[in-house]
Design a protein around this motif. Structure first.
Motif, PDB file in Angstrom:
ATOM      1  N   PRO A 252     -59.954  43.264  32.793  1.00 39.63           N
ATOM      2  CA  PRO A 252     -59.592  42.190  31.965  1.00 39.63           C
ATOM      3  C   PRO A 252     -58.106  42.046  31.744  1.00 39.63           C
ATOM      4  CG  PRO A 252     -60.687  43.437  30.669  1.00 39.63           C
ATOM      5  CD  PRO A 252     -60.829  44.440  32.069  1.00 39.63           C
ATOM      6  N   SER A 292     -60.903  36.703  21.615  1.00 38.25           N
ATOM      7  CA  SER A 292     -61.279  37.877  22.471  1.00 38.25           C
ATOM      8  C   SER A 292     -61.166  39.122  22.232  1.00 38.25           C
ATOM      9  CB  SER A 292     -60.756  37.156  23.854  1.00 38.25           C
ATOM     10  OG  SER A 292     -59.279  37.582  24.100  1.00 38.25           O
ATOM     11  N   ARG A 296     -64.002  42.111  21.986  1.00 36.85           N
ATOM     12  CA  ARG A 296     -64.173  43.141  22.776  1.00 36.85           C
ATOM     13  C   ARG A 296     -64.031  44.505  21.905  1.00 36.85           C
ATOM     14  NH1 ARG A 296     -59.453  42.238  27.004  1.00 36.85           N
ATOM     15  NH2 ARG A 296     -59.903  44.346  27.725  1.00 36.85           N
TER      16      ARG A 296
END
Length: 310
Positions: A252, A292, A296
């Motif tokens: 990612p 995000s 995570r």
């Protein structure tokens, strides 16, 4: 661009390290990590272009003006991760960003995967994970490394009659560089010895690794990174092999490809400018990916909790 920095030395509990310190005291903290056999001067073109950041460009132990590890010690990647943590402790940085090139990028990924809560953002230049080795290769690799350690005392670094000869040799080394880049690295990396000049680097840095991570190990670190990560790939760099490109699938990271070789951030002003143009907004923008990142971090923490209960 003229590099404006402060030369600093830090007495870590286990080794003394040297560094170049750029930017305002209230800038967002960044620790910059160079590649194998390089030194802090690798960021001498790039760091002055990154405004609003407090960049500490380390000479990793065994490189540049930093101390060498004691006799019997080695230079494992995870040891460098510990050096970085101890450096952050000296500055009181509970969270900080990482700017890593080549081996420095690999160390950055290992640290960010191991302790995701400590790393705010990360910029990687032409490096992600180390060369790996599978279990069946380990005994033979360890044997070769042990034999090389036995011979290290008789191993001599090359001596060059003039600095220009050392520069010419560095231009042709692993990750070939431009003449000006080699001159910058040599200015910090050379020392006078009888008969001429040699590199300050510890001879043990050229020994084979006694143990390599498996591909599964390496990718586990890369996938556990929780912070926003920018990966700059050089179109003529060391990550162009198909197997290295395939390894990036599913990570990612924000991947950008730029013209240039492995040291594109140092070879010339054009390369340094191109890297700075994408690294500057990335390292100074807190808001865009915050949600995000928090998600995570929660996932990474959960993974760690599951691992501790097994």
């Amino acid at each position: 661009m003229t590099a404006r920095f402060e030369e600093v030395r830090l007495n870590l509990p286990h080794v003394e390290v040297a560094a170049h310190l750029y930017g305002p005291e209230d800038g967002r903290p960044v620790i910059a990590l160079h590649g194998w056999l390089d030194n802090a001067a690798t960021f001498s073109r790039l760091a002055p272009r990154l405004d609003g950041l407090r960049i500490l460009a380390l000479d990793l132990p065994g490189h540049g003006h930093s101390g060498h590890r004691p006799v019997g010690a080695s230079y494992a990647l995870w040891d460098y991760a510990y050096d970085v943590l101890q450096t952050a402790e000296q500055f009181g940085w509970s969270r900080f960003s990482l700017l890593g090139h080549s081996m420095g990028a690999i160390v950055s990924v290992m640290l960010a995967g191991a302790l995701p809560e400590r790393i705010e953002r990360m910029v990687l230049i032409d490096g992600v994970v180390p060369y790996t080795g599978e279990a069946e290769q380990a005994p033979e690799k360890l044997g070769a490394a042990l034999e090389a350690q036995l011979r290290v005392q008789s191993k001599r670094k090359p001596v060059y009659a003039t600095p220009d000869q050392a520069v010419a040799a560095r231009m042709k080394g692993v990750g070939a560089v431009s003449r000006e880049a080699a001159e910058r690295l040599a200015e910090r990396g050379l020392m006078p010895v009888p008969g001429g000049y040699t590199w300050r680097t510890d001879t043990r840095l050229t020994l084979p690794s006694p143990l390599r991570l498996t591909q599964a190990h390496a990718l586990a670190f890369a996938r556990r990174v929780a912070c926003p990560t920018l990966l700059v790939l050089a179109e003529q760099g060391l990550m162009v092999q198909p197997e290295r490109q395939a390894m990036l699938a599913g990570l990612p990271y924000d991947i950008r490809r730029l013209p240039g070789g492995h040291h594109l951030h140092l070879d010339d002003e054009q390369g340094a400018r191109a890297v700075a143009e994408i690294a500057q907004p990335f390292l100074t923008d807190r808001g865009a990916l915050q949600d995000s990142v928090e998600n995570r971090l929660d996932e990474a923490a959960a993974t760690g909790e599951r691992g501790r209960t097994r």
